[in-house]
Design a protein around this motif. Structure first.
Motif, PDB file in Angstrom:
ATOM      1  N   THR A 132      38.651   8.159   9.883  1.00  0.00           N
ATOM      2  CA  THR A 132      38.454   7.316  11.204  1.00  0.00           C
ATOM      3  C   THR A 132      39.231   7.825  12.267  1.00  0.00           C
ATOM      4  OG1 THR A 132      39.463   5.458  10.308  1.00  0.00           O
ATOM      5  CG2 THR A 132      37.106   5.375   9.802  1.00  0.00           C
ATOM      6  N   PRO A 133      38.708   7.855  13.647  1.00  0.00           N
ATOM      7  CA  PRO A 133      39.761   8.157  14.488  1.00  0.00           C
ATOM      8  C   PRO A 133      40.187   6.829  15.242  1.00  0.00           C
ATOM      9  CG  PRO A 133      37.445   8.603  15.164  1.00  0.00           C
ATOM     10  CD  PRO A 133      37.342   8.225  13.787  1.00  0.00           C
ATOM     11  N   SER A 134      41.277   6.676  15.957  1.00  0.00           N
ATOM     12  CA  SER A 134      41.655   5.572  16.579  1.00  0.00           C
ATOM     13  C   SER A 134      40.861   5.260  17.752  1.00  0.00           C
ATOM     14  CB  SER A 134      43.117   5.670  16.823  1.00  0.00           C
ATOM     15  OG  SER A 134      43.507   6.790  17.638  1.00  0.00           O
TER      16      SER A 134
ATOM     17  N   ASP B 173      43.281   8.743   7.251  1.00  0.00           N
ATOM     18  CA  ASP B 173      42.450   9.227   6.029  1.00  0.00           C
ATOM     19  C   ASP B 173      41.790   8.021   5.319  1.00  0.00           C
ATOM     20  OD1 ASP B 173      41.805  10.939   3.657  1.00  0.00           O
ATOM     21  OD2 ASP B 173      43.416   9.952   2.844  1.00  0.00           O
ATOM     22  N   THR B 174      40.501   8.153   5.058  1.00  0.00           N
ATOM     23  CA  THR B 174      39.780   6.996   4.195  1.00  0.00           C
ATOM     24  C   THR B 174      39.149   7.643   3.224  1.00  0.00           C
ATOM     25  OG1 THR B 174      37.934   7.262   5.727  1.00  0.00           O
ATOM     26  CG2 THR B 174      39.566   5.624   6.455  1.00  0.00           C
TER      27      THR B 174
ATOM     28  N   GLN C  12      48.979  13.129   6.013  1.00  0.00           N
ATOM     29  CA  GLN C  12      47.921  12.245   5.851  1.00  0.00           C
ATOM     30  C   GLN C  12      46.987  11.491   6.864  1.00  0.00           C
ATOM     31  OE1 GLN C  12      48.674   9.242   2.892  1.00  0.00           O
ATOM     32  NE2 GLN C  12      46.450   8.596   2.525  1.00  0.00           N
ATOM     33  N   ASN C  13      47.681  10.994   8.061  1.00  0.00           N
ATOM     34  CA  ASN C  13      47.427  10.342   8.828  1.00  0.00           C
ATOM     35  C   ASN C  13      48.109  10.967  10.197  1.00  0.00           C
ATOM     36  OD1 ASN C  13      45.768   8.376   7.256  1.00  0.00           O
ATOM     37  ND2 ASN C  13      47.950   7.581   6.817  1.00  0.00           N
TER      38      ASN C  13
ATOM     39  N   THR D 125      35.443  18.846  17.752  1.00  0.00           N
ATOM     40  CA  THR D 125      35.060  18.726  15.862  1.00  0.00           C
ATOM     41  C   THR D 125      36.304  18.692  15.319  1.00  0.00           C
ATOM     42  OG1 THR D 125      32.996  19.767  16.439  1.00  0.00           O
ATOM     43  CG2 THR D 125      34.015  19.762  14.288  1.00  0.00           C
ATOM     44  N   VAL D 126      36.287  17.890  14.327  1.00  0.00           N
ATOM     45  CA  VAL D 126      37.459  17.597  13.583  1.00  0.00           C
ATOM     46  C   VAL D 126      36.900  17.715  12.088  1.00  0.00           C
ATOM     47  CG1 VAL D 126      39.214  16.079  12.409  1.00  0.00           C
ATOM     48  CG2 VAL D 126      38.338  16.008  15.044  1.00  0.00           C
ATOM     49  N   LEU D 127      37.756  18.517  11.431  1.00  0.00           N
ATOM     50  CA  LEU D 127      37.615  19.068   9.737  1.00  0.00           C
ATOM     51  C   LEU D 127      38.808  18.588   8.854  1.00  0.00           C
ATOM     52  CD1 LEU D 127      35.863  22.156   8.571  1.00  0.00           C
ATOM     53  CD2 LEU D 127      37.731  21.637   7.622  1.00  0.00           C
ATOM     54  N   LEU D 128      38.360  17.910   7.974  1.00  0.00           N
ATOM     55  CA  LEU D 128      39.149  17.557   6.819  1.00  0.00           C
ATOM     56  C   LEU D 128      38.792  18.107   5.472  1.00  0.00           C
ATOM     57  CD1 LEU D 128      41.680  15.809   5.664  1.00  0.00           C
ATOM     58  CD2 LEU D 128      39.977  13.782   5.701  1.00  0.00           C
ATOM     59  N   THR D 129      39.827  18.865   5.120  1.00  0.00           N
ATOM     60  CA  THR D 129      39.783  18.945   3.258  1.00  0.00           C
ATOM     61  C   THR D 129      40.951  18.320   2.653  1.00  0.00           C
ATOM     62  OG1 THR D 129      39.033  21.350   3.915  1.00  0.00           O
ATOM     63  CG2 THR D 129      39.841  21.158   1.726  1.00  0.00           C
TER      64      THR D 129
END
Length: 372
Positions: free
Chosen positions: A126-128, A142-143, A166-167, A179-183
């Motif tokens: 989630t973004p702030s 990170d959730t 992590q955050n 756009t944001v991508l997380l692996t």
């Protein structure tokens, strides 16, 4: 004892020949003949897996077997009597798989396989905040589910452009949705999961809309109409991971109109002549492909006198069950008109013109933003 076939190939060839000899012999005592050719040999393809994930293959290569029983706690299947079986474990935790073999001489032997079943790894964050000015920062939390041990982020237009924190906290210096991508990776079993959120953060000048994201938990600044007014209802879970959205029941409306208009003076939106504005909203429905945007506009209503001076946008976009962004650029003519109470306005109608469609329509992230 637990032995692997690959280590003693010659031995098993000899065992096979001996078995053929034994089974063709008729006169000797069965117990004494078979006593030298029984052995417990079994293997598992891995000692770790993921709940409801890939199959684990168990193979019994034992010699001189009369009966066998596999037991797989929380497995599918739970038990088996065949030599080779593929199993999916349904719950995370430590599992002890048991194989009990009864040999042709009447003896029994048991072996066990400890299996670690990890939870499914699901990436999420989630973004702030989802609306910022150029040059401001956002912290991403990170959730993810499943206890990842490493993270790799990619940020469109961000500084830094990537991160392994992590955050992380990121600065955006572009004037566009990013756009944001997380692996995420879990080292213990090498599981990997990825999530991409398109147009997650709206970066640019301050937005003209007051309550377009409903994050104050209120439904204000909007009117509805389909012959008569109808309610917009607050619901948890908005577009792009925000906390709230609104919805209405289409309830057999031929077309349903939603607008932000007739606000108090301190909330009126003023657009400038000769400028361009991007008008956008996220929409979805409980049923796919039955409703579409009839029309979309940036209207103008200075209340007295009434003057619509509208700029019309795209139409015909079909709603789905997933959030989708609907937008158009309103090029305001330099015609001398006063546009001191401008508002977005759209109508949703039925794709096939049928008389009865009862489905909920969801709306979030309404915005009017100047194009620089």
């Amino acid at each position: 004892m637990k032995k692997l076939l690959m280590y003693k190939p010659l031995k098993y060839v000899l065992y096979t020949l001996m078995l053929l000899f034994v089974f063709t012999s008729c006169d000797e005592d069965e117990t004494s003949t078979h006593s030298g050719i029984i052995e417990l040999l079994a293997t598992a393809s891995t000692d770790k897996t993921v709940a409801d994930g890939g199959e684990v293959k168990f193979i019994d290569l034992s010699l001189g077997v009369k009966n066998r029983v596999w037991t797989f706690p929380n497995g599918d299947p739970a038990v088996s009597e065949v030599p080779e079986v593929d199993v999916i474990f349904q719950e995370e935790g430590e599992v002890i798989v048991t194989l009990e073999v009864e040999f042709i001489d009447g003896t029994k032997e048991t072996t066990q396989f400890p299996i670690t079943v990890f939870p499914e790894l699901i990436a999420d964050f989630t973004p702030s905040q989802t609306k910022i000015k150029v040059g401001e920062t956002v912290t991403f939390t990170d959730t993810s589910i499943g206890n990842p041990t490493s993270w790799f982020w990619e940020f469109e237009g961000g500084t830094p452009a990537t991160s392994t924190e992590q955050n992380p906290t990121v600065t955006f210096n572009v004037n566009k949705p990013v756009t944001v991508l997380l692996t995420v990776i879990r080292a213990l079993d090498e599981s990997e999961a990825m999530i991409e959120k398109t147009d997650l953060v709206q970066v640019g000048p301050v937005e003209l809309m007051y309550n377009g994201s409903f994050e104050d938990g209120l439904v204000t600044d909007f009117q509805t109409w389909a012959g008569v007014g109808f309610p917009l209802n607050l619901v948890s879970g908005g577009a792009n991971g925000t906390g709230y959205a609104v919805y209405y029941d289409h309830a057999d409306y031929g077309a349903a109109e939603i607008m932000s208009r007739d606000k108090p003076a301190d909330k009126m939106i003023t657009v400038e002549n000769g400028k361009s504005y991007t008008v956008s909203v996220y929409l979805k429905a409980d049923e796919a492909s039955v409703l579409q945007i009839s029309w979309f506009q940036l209207g103008n209503n200075p209340l007295s006198p009434w003057d619509y001076s509208s700029v019309w946008g795209t139409n015909g976009q079909v709603l789905t069950t997933e959030w989708q962004k609907v937008s158009f650029v309103a090029n305001i003519p330099n015609d001398g008109k006063v546009r001191g109470n401008s508002y977005p306005n759209f109508s949703i109608g039925k794709v096939d013109g049928s008389a009865t469609i009862n489905t909920k329509v969801y709306m979030d992230e309404f915005s009017i933003k100047i194009v620089e």
